[in-house]
Design an enzyme around this catalytic site. Structure first.
Site, PDB file in Angstrom:
ATOM      1  N   ASP A  12       0.853  -1.184   0.000  1.00 10.31           N
ATOM      2  CA  ASP A  12       0.000   0.000   0.000  1.00 10.31           C
ATOM      3  C   ASP A  12       0.889   1.235   0.000  1.00 10.31           C
ATOM      4  OD1 ASP A  12      -2.051  -1.785   0.166  1.00 10.31           O
ATOM      5  OD2 ASP A  12      -2.759  -1.171   2.147  1.00 10.31           O
ATOM      6  N   ASP A 133     -15.288  -2.886  -1.647  1.00  9.62           N
ATOM      7  CA  ASP A 133     -14.891  -2.546  -0.281  1.00  9.62           C
ATOM      8  C   ASP A 133     -16.152  -2.250   0.516  1.00  9.62           C
ATOM      9  OD1 ASP A 133     -12.249  -2.618  -1.231  1.00  9.62           O
ATOM     10  OD2 ASP A 133     -12.351  -0.509  -1.821  1.00  9.62           O
TER      11      ASP A 133
END
Length: 243
Positions: A12, A133
């Site tokens: 990330d 998500d």
């Protein structure tokens, strides 16, 4: 448990560095490596065949922010890679696939711009992944800041005939929290979806990998972040269990 589960170590990106967030909160980030390309190389040497990359800044900005770091990763490793975060138009999809990305993940755009997502799927069959998500059963957008009325299943159903490679399903409440992956919700989506599901969020140890592998045959893989960086998962053991 003879089937294979693909393990996707996560990189990330925030401010050009490799970080992990807690439940998607940008203000709660931990820097694990200032050189994401070297981290990718370490994952490759360890035996992982894929790398999962997220441009966190890009997810909020709606366009690539950590492009330089992503390019450096692609130049450094030969592993297959998938990228999400801020990919909101065809030019961005083309840019990353031409740069060497194996697959591109579309999340926010799946809610806000379905025509673009369908065009991307049809133009690049098998190379687009749907990013779903969710928090409390609802799909979130724009770096998890935006709300939608979609459920994971309703969003997947909209695109499942378009040639998607897979769905990445993230339980936001578990992400970065080492609370254990939401096996039940992932298996439920895998049951309802006609395309492979990749689990994400909350992997805390080897038991999560075992649970996902036995939960449903349509769970294709799992993304692992903090548990790898914190040494809670032995890579060799995880890869052996995954098959």
């Amino acid at each position: 448990m003879s089937r294979k589960l693909t393990l996707y170590p996560a990189i990330d990106l925030k401010g050009g560095e490799c970080v992990r967030l807690f439940q998607g909160r940008m203000e709660e980030s931990t820097v694990y490596n200032e050189d994401p390309a070297s981290q990718a190389a370490a994952f490759e040497v360890a035996g992982f065949s894929w790398i999962h990359i997220v441009d966190l800044d890009g997810a909020f900005a709606g366009a690539a922010v950590n492009g330089e770091a992503v390019d450096a990763i692609l130049k450094r490793v030969g592993s297959k890679a998938q990228l999400g975060g801020g990919v909101r138009n065809m030019a961005a999809v083309e840019r990353w696939l031409e740069a060497g990305m194996t697959r591109v993940i579309l999340g926010t755009a799946a809610v806000s711009d379905p025509d673009f997502v369908i065009e991307a799927c049809r133009t690049y069959p098998g190379r687009i992944v749907l990013g779903v998500d969710a928090r409390d059963g609802r799909v979130k957008t724009e770096g998890w800041d935006g709300d939608s009325a979609e459920t994971p299943a309703s969003l997947v159903k909209r695109y499942e005939d378009q040639g998607l490679a897979a769905v990445v399903y993230t339980d936001i409440s578990r992400d970065g929290a080492l609370a254990g992956v939401n096996v039940e919700a992932t298996a439920k989506l895998a049951e309802e979806a006609a395309i492979p599901v990749i689990a994400s969020g909350g992997v805390a140890g080897i038991e999560d990998i075992k649970a996902l592998k036995s939960a449903h045959e349509n769970i294709e893989g799992v993304i692992i972040g903090r548990a790898l960086y914190d040494g809670r998962i032995d890579t060799a053991e995880a890869l052996k269990i995954a098959g």
